[in-house]
Each structure stands twice: as structure tokens, then as C-alpha cells.
Design an enzyme around this catalytic site. Structure first.
Site, PDB file in Angstrom:
ATOM      1  N   HIS A  47       0.852  -1.205   0.000  1.00  0.00           N
ATOM      2  CA  HIS A  47       0.000   0.000   0.000  1.00  0.00           C
ATOM      3  C   HIS A  47       0.878   1.242   0.000  1.00  0.00           C
ATOM      4  O   HIS A  47       1.487   1.599   1.007  1.00  0.00           O
ATOM      5  CB  HIS A  47      -0.930   0.025   1.226  1.00  0.00           C
ATOM      6  CG  HIS A  47      -1.922   1.148   1.169  1.00  0.00           C
ATOM      7  ND1 HIS A  47      -3.284   0.929   1.066  1.00  0.00           N
ATOM      8  CD2 HIS A  47      -1.761   2.492   1.159  1.00  0.00           C
ATOM      9  CE1 HIS A  47      -3.909   2.103   1.010  1.00  0.00           C
ATOM     10  NE2 HIS A  47      -2.996   3.068   1.070  1.00  0.00           N
TER      11      HIS A  47
ATOM     12  N   HIS B 188       1.600   5.328  -2.207  1.00  0.00           N
ATOM     13  CA  HIS B 188       1.119   6.371  -3.136  1.00  0.00           C
ATOM     14  C   HIS B 188       2.325   6.978  -3.847  1.00  0.00           C
ATOM     15  O   HIS B 188       2.935   7.928  -3.355  1.00  0.00           O
ATOM     16  CB  HIS B 188       0.343   7.457  -2.379  1.00  0.00           C
ATOM     17  CG  HIS B 188      -0.931   6.959  -1.774  1.00  0.00           C
ATOM     18  ND1 HIS B 188      -2.160   7.094  -2.383  1.00  0.00           N
ATOM     19  CD2 HIS B 188      -1.158   6.269  -0.627  1.00  0.00           C
ATOM     20  CE1 HIS B 188      -3.090   6.530  -1.630  1.00  0.00           C
ATOM     21  NE2 HIS B 188      -2.510   6.019  -0.552  1.00  0.00           N
TER      22      HIS B 188
ATOM     23  N   GLN C 217      -9.808   9.162  -5.349  1.00  0.00           N
ATOM     24  CA  GLN C 217      -9.534   9.881  -4.094  1.00  0.00           C
ATOM     25  C   GLN C 217     -10.683  10.795  -3.657  1.00  0.00           C
ATOM     26  O   GLN C 217     -10.986  10.900  -2.478  1.00  0.00           O
ATOM     27  CB  GLN C 217      -8.250  10.714  -4.266  1.00  0.00           C
ATOM     28  CG  GLN C 217      -7.950  11.709  -3.169  1.00  0.00           C
ATOM     29  CD  GLN C 217      -7.198  11.109  -2.007  1.00  0.00           C
ATOM     30  OE1 GLN C 217      -6.024  10.789  -2.114  1.00  0.00           O
ATOM     31  NE2 GLN C 217      -7.881  10.948  -0.892  1.00  0.00           N
TER      32      GLN C 217
ATOM     33  N   HIS D 266      -9.268   1.763   0.034  1.00  0.00           N
ATOM     34  CA  HIS D 266      -9.149   2.489   1.285  1.00  0.00           C
ATOM     35  C   HIS D 266     -10.510   2.312   1.958  1.00  0.00           C
ATOM     36  O   HIS D 266     -11.525   2.729   1.401  1.00  0.00           O
ATOM     37  CB  HIS D 266      -8.895   3.974   1.025  1.00  0.00           C
ATOM     38  CG  HIS D 266      -7.511   4.292   0.581  1.00  0.00           C
ATOM     39  ND1 HIS D 266      -7.011   3.894  -0.630  1.00  0.00           N
ATOM     40  CD2 HIS D 266      -6.508   4.970   1.205  1.00  0.00           C
ATOM     41  CE1 HIS D 266      -5.753   4.319  -0.735  1.00  0.00           C
ATOM     42  NE2 HIS D 266      -5.419   4.972   0.363  1.00  0.00           N
TER      43      HIS D 266
ATOM     44  N   GLU E  21     -11.200   4.386   6.805  1.00  0.00           N
ATOM     45  CA  GLU E  21     -10.047   5.100   7.377  1.00  0.00           C
ATOM     46  C   GLU E  21     -10.589   6.287   8.155  1.00  0.00           C
ATOM     47  O   GLU E  21     -10.532   7.442   7.725  1.00  0.00           O
ATOM     48  CB  GLU E  21      -9.074   5.557   6.276  1.00  0.00           C
ATOM     49  CG  GLU E  21      -7.780   6.113   6.860  1.00  0.00           C
ATOM     50  CD  GLU E  21      -6.818   6.653   5.808  1.00  0.00           C
ATOM     51  OE1 GLU E  21      -7.174   6.666   4.624  1.00  0.00           O
ATOM     52  OE2 GLU E  21      -5.702   7.062   6.206  1.00  0.00           O
TER      53      GLU E  21
ATOM     54  N   ASP F 175       2.386   3.268   2.951  1.00  0.00           N
ATOM     55  CA  ASP F 175       1.384   4.277   2.579  1.00  0.00           C
ATOM     56  C   ASP F 175       2.031   5.551   2.013  1.00  0.00           C
ATOM     57  O   ASP F 175       1.749   5.923   0.879  1.00  0.00           O
ATOM     58  CB  ASP F 175       0.482   4.617   3.771  1.00  0.00           C
ATOM     59  CG  ASP F 175      -0.870   5.210   3.352  1.00  0.00           C
ATOM     60  OD1 ASP F 175      -1.119   5.338   2.144  1.00  0.00           O
ATOM     61  OD2 ASP F 175      -1.676   5.533   4.239  1.00  0.00           O
TER      62      ASP F 175
ATOM     63  N   TRP G 222       0.485  13.834   3.688  1.00  0.00           N
ATOM     64  CA  TRP G 222      -0.048  13.125   4.846  1.00  0.00           C
ATOM     65  C   TRP G 222       1.030  12.720   5.853  1.00  0.00           C
ATOM     66  O   TRP G 222       0.732  12.414   6.993  1.00  0.00           O
ATOM     67  CB  TRP G 222      -0.810  11.867   4.382  1.00  0.00           C
ATOM     68  CG  TRP G 222      -2.002  12.218   3.572  1.00  0.00           C
ATOM     69  CD1 TRP G 222      -3.247  12.535   4.048  1.00  0.00           C
ATOM     70  CD2 TRP G 222      -2.096  12.320   2.146  1.00  0.00           C
ATOM     71  NE1 TRP G 222      -4.091  12.829   3.011  1.00  0.00           N
ATOM     72  CE2 TRP G 222      -3.416  12.701   1.834  1.00  0.00           C
ATOM     73  CE3 TRP G 222      -1.186  12.127   1.098  1.00  0.00           C
ATOM     74  CZ2 TRP G 222      -3.862  12.896   0.523  1.00  0.00           C
ATOM     75  CZ3 TRP G 222      -1.632  12.327  -0.206  1.00  0.00           C
ATOM     76  CH2 TRP G 222      -2.947  12.703  -0.484  1.00  0.00           C
TER      77      TRP G 222
HETATM   78 ZN   LIG Z   1      -3.368   5.126   1.115  1.00  0.00          ZN
END
Ligand SMILES: [Zn+2]
Length: 427
Positions: free
Chosen positions: A61, A63, A156, A214, A217, A313, A319
């Protein structure tokens, strides 16, 4: 004739003093004291000297489209998930395919140096230009000799919440994106979230693709999209092909409800993909004290035999400001936050960044066995628990039988009142 012989390896399953024989891109034997096929001057020998030899780390996982963008166009002041999404939205109009590619390539070099040779990356399909999709499809191809990249079409901004999301997702899959993603907890209502799970699972079933959403979350204990995901997995016959990423709401759920939910997940053979570095920093943000940890129930799922694969992630993006794409940092954080400190539990956290992650990505010929790819990492540690404790140097990283990265052993030279000592932190 052997091209390469690794001697005196300790293996993750506890075997010691093993030799690993490699011919071309494959492992051809794993036994003690291999001598046959060794030709002096032609067979390269690496003495592992009792160090741990592992199959490569796998990140299920990530990005790649946002990585290494930290500070663009500004920093995340609140540190929350929602400001991160807003910040990513501010950056998107300024993204170029070239910048995305350059950052993904830079990250992949860190990954290889850390012994991570496969990444499942979500790619945001909310940008109507599909810039990131096209850029990462090229990156997937360019890096294929060294690292396996699997791409997830990730709406997203919400599959229903953003009007063009369905069309964009379809276009991304038509271009060759591998996996169907989703974000049901970000839709406008619980009902829309559940409908998005159904719609996306149907797309995956029709196209014969894997699913990785996802999912939940959030700290909201009533976010139960994982329940719909298990039901749709079974209804559509997708068992073993579906993953729920994050699942953080489960941390806050009622225990009685979870006692019903976990057997459903096992029945559907759903993989849970927690992202402990991110979950421990993003969840519980609305709490005062006590402050929830927000990571999903790794201990209970592992005990029940549910496949748990851990993801990194983010690295230096809207983030998360930290990281160097080291999957042992991920396993280390999971061990602490999930209190996975029993011997078999800590070993399970090592499996969660290696074999369990390879399983969810359905990587072929993975593992240290005769006939498998010669993809290996030699660590400056002697067993998986020591590897998690030290997050040590990856002395050698091999891909298809070739050494593609080396790191010198890390030691400190002490001078204590004229007495010289070397410290390597191995007990
Ligand atoms: Zn993610």
C-alpha cells in the site's frame, strides 16, 4: 553450473547454515553445504556469515503519485487526513507527468536500497487529465527489471462524490491499471459508501481484476464498509482477491460487532492492509485523552488466520513528513502499536512485510525455495526479530540472481580510555 552461491544463510523460518544455489534468475537449491555445480572462478560466492537472508520486502500500500512532494505547495498545518486530502487537491493542478515520474523514480531507488522489490501503489484517478495514471504506467514499465509495481485506480475524491470519477476510473483501467480501488468512507453518506463498494466490486468481477479499497479510514466506529466489502466479495465470488486497506474504524468498534465481523472477513479471504506509520499519526486526532491509537485489530486478525499485510502508505507527502521507504520501520511500528511482542507475533509482523504482502499482490514465484525467483535480501541481523529490533543495513539486495544494491555493514568504533572496541548492536 551455478552462477551464484550464497553460503551460511539464516532463513526467516529459523533454518541456519543453509546455502542457496542460484542459476540465472532462479534458486535451484536450498541445502546445507552445497558443492555441486560450483566452478572456481566462475561461480560467484557470497558468504552470508550467519546473517538473515530473506525474500524481498513488499509494500502492498503506497502512493507513488504524491511521494516526495512534501512542502508543495505548503505544509499540512493540522496534520490531519482531511487537510492532507485538501492539500493534495491544491497541488494537483500544478502537477506535471515529468515531476511525478522523477519523484517516483527517486523513491524507487530508496526502496531498492532498503530491499523492497514490489510496490502496490494507489494512483489518484480524480484528476480528469489522468496525468498521474499515465506517468506511473510508464514508471511501472521503466522499473520492471528491478521492482514490480502494481497500480490501483483510486478515486480519491469519491466514486459518487466526484461526478466524473466513474468515467475516469474506467479510463484508467482501460489504460492498464491493475487493481480496482475505492474510498467508501469519503462518500457523502453511508448509503453512497455501500453503493460504491458494490459498484466497484462488480467492475472488478467483470474485468477479472483484484480489489483494494481504502476502507473505513476513520475513527467513527459506525463506519462499517468492510462489512459490505466482505458480503460483495462472497456474492461475486472474489474470495482471495480483495483487500481492505486501513480499516481503522475497527479500532473503535464495539467488541461484540467485531466478533461477528472477523469470521466474515476470514470466510471472504479478505486481506487486511493496515498502515501503522500513518494510522498512529492520523487517527485519534479529534480525541483529547485518552487518545485512541486508531490502528486496526492486527493481533486478533493474525490469531484468526486472516492475511495481514502491512503498508508504508506515504513517504514525505501531504499526509506524512517522514520515512525512507523502509518496510522494517513499518513492521517495527506495527509491533509496538499492536503490542505484537510475543515471539510468534513479532515473526508474524516480519511475514506481514514479506510473504503476506506478496500473497495479496499475487506475486509469482516468490520465496526462498527451489524454482522461485532469486530475489533476496541479506540483512545485518540474524533473524526476523533482530531485523525488526535493529532495522539494520541491507548488505546485499538481489533481483533475478543479480546483486543490485549493497550497503557496507554498519559498525561504530569506540575509543574508551584508549581501548578500541567495535560495536554492531548484535548480541
Ligand atoms: Zn493510502
Amino acid at each position: 553450473m551455478l552462477d551464484l552461491l550464497i553460503k551460511n544463510a539464516s532463513l526467516p523460518d529459523g533454518r541456519k547454515d543453509m546455502d542457496i544455489a542460484i542459476s540465472a534468475d532462479r534458486i535451484v537449491a536450498v541445502e546445507p553445504n552445497i558443492t555441486s555445480g560450483v566452478e572456481v572462478g566462475k561461480t560467484k560466492i557470497i558468504d552470508a556469515a550467519g546473517h538473515l537472508v530473506s525474500p524481498p520486502f513488499i509494500d502492498p500500500h503506497f502512493h507513488l503519485d504524491s511521494t516526495l512532494s512534501l512542502g508543495l505547495p505548503r505544509l499540512n498545518e493540522s496534520g490531519t487526513l482531511l487537510e492532507g486530502i485538501q492539500l493534495w487537491g491544491e497541488l494537483k493542478p500544478d502537477l506535471t507527468a515529468e515531476a511525478i515520474k522523477q519523484r517516483a523514480h527517486a523513491l524507487a531507488r530508496w526502496s531498492i536500497a532498503r530491499g523492497t522489490l514490489a510496490i502496490r501503489s494507489h494512483v489518484d484517478t480524480s484528476d480528469d487529465r489522468l496525468l498521474a495514471v499515465e506517468a506511473l504506467l510508464e514508471v511501472r514499465k521503466e522499473l520492471a527489471p528491478w521492482i514490480d509495481i502494481q497500480l490501483v485506480a483510486f478515486p480519491q475524491d469519491g466514486y459518487f462524490r466526484y461526478g466524473k470519477a466513474a468515467d475516469n476510473l474506467k479510463r484508467a483501467l482501460d489504460l492498464g491499471v491493475d487493481v480496482v480501488g475505492g474510498i467508501p468512507h469519503f462518500e457523502r453518506t453511508m448509503e453512497d459508501g455501500a453503493r460504491s463498494v458494490t459498484a466497484l466490486c462488480e467492475i472488478a468481477a467483470k474485468r477479472g481484476l483484484l480489489v483494494d479499497m481504502h476502507c473505513d479510514e476513520t475513527d467513527d466506529p459506525l463506519s462499517r464498509h468492510i462489512e459490505t466489502l466482505t458480503a460483495e466479495t462472497i456474492r461475486l465470488g472474489l474470495q482471495g482477491r480483495v483487500a481492505g486497506s486501513h480499516l481503522t474504524s475497527m479500532h473503535s468498534m464495539d467488541n461484540y460487532y467485531v466478533s461477528k465481523l472477523l469470521p466474515l472477513m476470514r470466510e471472504a479471504d479478505i486481506t487486511a492492509i493496515p498502515n501503522p506509520l500513518i494510522n498512529i499519526t492520523l487517527q485519534g486526532r479529534h480525541d483529547s485523552y485518552p487518545k485512541r491509537r486508531g490502528m486496526t485489530r492486527i493481533k486478533e486478525m493474525t490469531a484468526m488466520g486472516i492475511n495481514v499485510a502491512l503498508g508504508h502508505d506515504c513517504v514525505m507527502d501531504p499526509w506524512y513528513s517522514f520515512g525512507s521507504h523502509d518496510m522494517l520501520e513499518v513492521a517495527h511500528m506495527a509491533t509496538h502499536v499492536g503490542q505484537m511482542t510475543g515471539v510468534s507475533e513479532t515473526r508474524a509482523m516480519f511475514a506481514a512485510v514479506t510473504e503476506n504482502s506478496a500473497r495479496v499482490m499475487q506475486l509469482p514465484d516468490y520465496g526462498i525455495e527451489k524454482g522461485k525467483y532469486a530475489d533476496l535480501v541479506i540483512l545485518q541481523a540474524r533473524d526476523p526479530i533482530e531485523a525488526i529490533r535493529l532495522r539494520p543495513a541491507r548488505l546485499f539486495v538481489l533481483r533475478r540472481g543479480k546483486v543490485i544494491s549493497t550497503t557496507a555493514p554498519v559498525t561504530a568504533e569506540l575509543d574508551l580510555a584508549g581501548q578500541q572496541e567495535t560495536v554492531d548492536f548484535l548480541k
